[in-house]
Motif scaffolding. Structure first.
Motif, mmCIF file in Angstrom:
data_model
loop_
_atom_site.group_PDB
_atom_site.id
_atom_site.type_symbol
_atom_site.label_atom_id
_atom_site.label_comp_id
_atom_site.label_asym_id
_atom_site.label_seq_id
_atom_site.Cartn_x
_atom_site.Cartn_y
_atom_site.Cartn_z
ATOM 1 N N SER A 13 0.856 -1.179 0.000
ATOM 2 C CA SER A 13 0.000 0.000 0.000
ATOM 3 C C SER A 13 0.894 1.231 0.000
ATOM 4 O O SER A 13 2.095 1.133 0.241
ATOM 5 C CB SER A 13 -0.939 0.015 1.222
ATOM 6 O OG SER A 13 -0.193 0.006 2.420
ATOM 7 N N VAL A 14 0.292 2.374 -0.274
ATOM 8 C CA VAL A 14 1.019 3.644 -0.342
ATOM 9 C C VAL A 14 0.596 4.506 0.835
ATOM 10 O O VAL A 14 -0.603 4.698 1.069
ATOM 11 C CB VAL A 14 0.730 4.375 -1.668
ATOM 12 C CG1 VAL A 14 1.445 5.730 -1.707
ATOM 13 C CG2 VAL A 14 1.162 3.515 -2.856
ATOM 14 N N LEU A 15 1.565 5.014 1.574
ATOM 15 C CA LEU A 15 1.285 5.921 2.682
ATOM 16 C C LEU A 15 1.511 7.358 2.222
ATOM 17 O O LEU A 15 2.526 7.645 1.580
ATOM 18 C CB LEU A 15 2.183 5.608 3.873
ATOM 19 C CG LEU A 15 2.019 6.521 5.098
ATOM 20 C CD1 LEU A 15 0.633 6.362 5.706
ATOM 21 C CD2 LEU A 15 3.094 6.228 6.141
ATOM 22 N N HIS A 107 9.255 0.684 -4.719
ATOM 23 C CA HIS A 107 9.192 1.980 -5.381
ATOM 24 C C HIS A 107 10.215 2.894 -4.711
ATOM 25 O O HIS A 107 10.544 2.723 -3.533
ATOM 26 C CB HIS A 107 7.786 2.561 -5.291
ATOM 27 C CG HIS A 107 6.796 1.844 -6.153
ATOM 28 N ND1 HIS A 107 6.669 2.075 -7.509
ATOM 29 C CD2 HIS A 107 5.891 0.873 -5.852
ATOM 30 C CE1 HIS A 107 5.732 1.300 -8.010
ATOM 31 N NE2 HIS A 107 5.232 0.550 -7.033
ATOM 32 N N ARG A 108 10.695 3.877 -5.440
ATOM 33 C CA ARG A 108 11.801 4.691 -4.928
ATOM 34 C C ARG A 108 11.347 5.879 -4.098
ATOM 35 O O ARG A 108 12.182 6.536 -3.473
ATOM 36 C CB ARG A 108 12.681 5.163 -6.096
ATOM 37 C CG ARG A 108 13.429 4.033 -6.797
ATOM 38 C CD ARG A 108 14.290 3.259 -5.806
ATOM 39 N NE ARG A 108 14.956 2.127 -6.428
ATOM 40 C CZ ARG A 108 16.182 2.179 -6.941
ATOM 41 N NH1 ARG A 108 16.848 3.301 -6.931
ATOM 42 N NH2 ARG A 108 16.718 1.103 -7.488
ATOM 43 N N ASP A 213 -5.617 1.759 -7.578
ATOM 44 C CA ASP A 213 -4.618 0.715 -7.383
ATOM 45 C C ASP A 213 -3.288 1.334 -6.941
ATOM 46 O O ASP A 213 -3.107 2.560 -6.947
ATOM 47 C CB ASP A 213 -4.461 -0.150 -8.636
ATOM 48 C CG ASP A 213 -4.017 0.646 -9.864
ATOM 49 O OD1 ASP A 213 -3.492 1.776 -9.714
ATOM 50 O OD2 ASP A 213 -4.172 0.143 -10.988
ATOM 51 N N ILE A 214 -2.353 0.468 -6.544
ATOM 52 C CA ILE A 214 -1.080 0.949 -6.005
ATOM 53 C C ILE A 214 -0.299 1.785 -7.016
ATOM 54 O O ILE A 214 0.211 2.858 -6.666
ATOM 55 C CB ILE A 214 -0.227 -0.227 -5.484
ATOM 56 C CG1 ILE A 214 -0.862 -0.790 -4.208
ATOM 57 C CG2 ILE A 214 1.214 0.214 -5.200
ATOM 58 C CD1 ILE A 214 -0.155 -1.999 -3.651
ATOM 59 N N PRO A 215 -0.175 1.369 -8.289
ATOM 60 C CA PRO A 215 0.572 2.218 -9.229
ATOM 61 C C PRO A 215 0.001 3.626 -9.356
ATOM 62 O O PRO A 215 0.755 4.598 -9.428
ATOM 63 C CB PRO A 215 0.474 1.441 -10.551
ATOM 64 C CG PRO A 215 0.319 0.013 -10.137
ATOM 65 C CD PRO A 215 -0.540 0.069 -8.905
ATOM 66 N N GLN A 218 0.857 5.508 -6.219
ATOM 67 C CA GLN A 218 2.285 5.803 -6.201
ATOM 68 C C GLN A 218 2.614 6.995 -7.101
ATOM 69 O O GLN A 218 3.431 7.839 -6.752
ATOM 70 C CB GLN A 218 3.083 4.570 -6.633
ATOM 71 C CG GLN A 218 4.590 4.741 -6.550
ATOM 72 C CD GLN A 218 5.111 4.919 -5.141
ATOM 73 O OE1 GLN A 218 4.557 4.359 -4.201
ATOM 74 N NE2 GLN A 218 6.180 5.684 -4.992
ATOM 75 N N ARG A 219 1.960 7.066 -8.254
ATOM 76 C CA ARG A 219 2.181 8.210 -9.143
ATOM 77 C C ARG A 219 1.778 9.512 -8.469
ATOM 78 O O ARG A 219 2.442 10.547 -8.638
ATOM 79 C CB ARG A 219 1.405 8.029 -10.457
ATOM 80 C CG ARG A 219 2.009 6.988 -11.385
ATOM 81 C CD ARG A 219 1.421 7.085 -12.777
ATOM 82 N NE ARG A 219 -0.021 6.868 -12.808
ATOM 83 C CZ ARG A 219 -0.583 5.671 -12.903
ATOM 84 N NH1 ARG A 219 0.169 4.587 -12.977
ATOM 85 N NH2 ARG A 219 -1.902 5.555 -12.946
ATOM 86 N N LEU A 220 0.690 9.470 -7.699
ATOM 87 C CA LEU A 220 0.261 10.670 -6.985
ATOM 88 C C LEU A 220 1.259 11.036 -5.896
ATOM 89 O O LEU A 220 1.576 12.219 -5.699
ATOM 90 C CB LEU A 220 -1.132 10.457 -6.385
ATOM 91 C CG LEU A 220 -2.276 10.294 -7.386
ATOM 92 C CD1 LEU A 220 -3.581 9.986 -6.660
ATOM 93 C CD2 LEU A 220 -2.434 11.537 -8.262
ATOM 94 N N LEU A 221 1.753 10.039 -5.174
ATOM 95 C CA LEU A 221 2.729 10.318 -4.112
ATOM 96 C C LEU A 221 3.970 11.007 -4.657
ATOM 97 O O LEU A 221 4.492 11.943 -4.052
ATOM 98 C CB LEU A 221 3.119 9.023 -3.397
ATOM 99 C CG LEU A 221 4.167 9.173 -2.292
ATOM 100 C CD1 LEU A 221 3.602 9.950 -1.105
ATOM 101 C CD2 LEU A 221 4.696 7.814 -1.838
ATOM 102 N N GLN A 222 4.459 10.526 -5.791
ATOM 103 C CA GLN A 222 5.731 11.036 -6.299
ATOM 104 C C GLN A 222 5.579 12.166 -7.314
ATOM 105 O O GLN A 222 6.545 12.549 -7.976
ATOM 106 C CB GLN A 222 6.554 9.889 -6.881
ATOM 107 C CG GLN A 222 5.917 9.169 -8.056
ATOM 108 C CD GLN A 222 6.622 7.860 -8.375
ATOM 109 O OE1 GLN A 222 6.989 7.092 -7.486
ATOM 110 N NE2 GLN A 222 6.853 7.610 -9.655
#
Length: 263
Positions: A13-15, A107-108, A213-215, A218-222
């Motif tokens: 999951s993405v925090l 993910h980085r 979904d996670i991808p 993740q795009r939003l996080l980064q």
């Protein structure tokens, strides 16, 4: 750019900054992490010479670790078939489930979490309640200790162009999205707490609360800045709301809180 070495907690999951993360800890590598954090050790944290001479850790000091989304690997180390008990793990060690080069499994960009509460159970596991604070980029991963640590650099949150106007548009779209998720019942974002109007906070809360979904998360996080994140969210919200119109009622998503994650 500020760098630090912190314990690393990979999840499926993405925090996001501001999101509350409950954790149910049972694997030994993460138990060891929480034992160190609960002692105020935060031993992976980089410190200046002045910090290193400080007295015993204060209870109010942050107990920080980095949550990173898994790109390719297992959140829980594999066990023997039909045997979920932790004593039957077929892989052991801090990098179990993440391959020979753990950094490639993640993910980085991740998020620093501050553990507000760490409670040890009678069985030796832990119940943890943490909150996301700051985005970081993972530079390297070290598997030489009892749990993974990572050298990370803090990522600044730049506003970008027209972030304020975009935040207003995203909030309007998100209210429509939430009503659709709630089955068109008269439930709005005021059903818990009012959302703030600061653009970066809006962008993270919406990213956390939207069912993606996670991808995509993740795009939003980064995203490189707040405005870019908000633009992407506006597209996603409009698309998701259109899809939900043709689906049966779905439960509303609780803001700022992720489901409890077993490690």
């Amino acid at each position: 750019m500020t760098t630090a070495r912190l314990p690393l907690f990979p999840l499926n999951s993405v925090l996001f900054p501001g999101l509350v993360l409950p954790l149910n800890i049972f694997e030994e590598r993460y138990r060891a992490m929480m034992r160190d954090l609960s002692k105020g050790a935060d031993s992976g944290d980089s410190a200046s010479p002045a910090d290193s001479s400080a007295a015993s850790p204060d209870e109010d000091e942050p107990r920080r670790f980095v949550v990173v989304a898994i790109r390719d690997g297992r959140e829980v180390a594999p066990t023997a078939p039909g045997m979920p008990d932790s004593t039957t793990l077929t892989e052991r060690g801090p990098a179990a489930g993440f391959g020979p080069d753990p950094v490639q499994a993640f993910h980085r960009v991740g998020c620093v979490a501050d553990a507000a509460t760490i409670r040890e159970r009678e069985d030796g596991g832990f119940e943890v309640l943490a909150t996301g604070t700051t985005r970081v980029r993972i530079l390297s991963v070290d598997a030489s200790g009892p749990y993974l640590t990572a050298e990370v650099e803090e990522l600044p949150e730049e506003p970008g162009d027209d972030a304020g106007a975009l935040a207003e548009g995203v909030l309007r779209a998100f209210r429509s999205y939430q009503k659709r998720l709630a089955g068109a019942r008269e439930r709005s974002l005021t059903t818990g707490a009012e959302l703030p109007d600061e653009p970066s906070v809006v962008s993270y809360l919406v990213a956390a609360a939207t069912v993606l979904d996670i991808p995509a998360k993740q795009r939003l996080l980064q995203a490189p800045d707040t405005a870019t994140r908000l633009r992407e969210e506006l597209k996603l919200l409009r698309s998701e709301t259109a899809v939900i119109r043709h689906l049966p009622s779905l439960p509303a998503v609780e803001l700022t809180r992720a489901p409890t994650s077993p490690n």
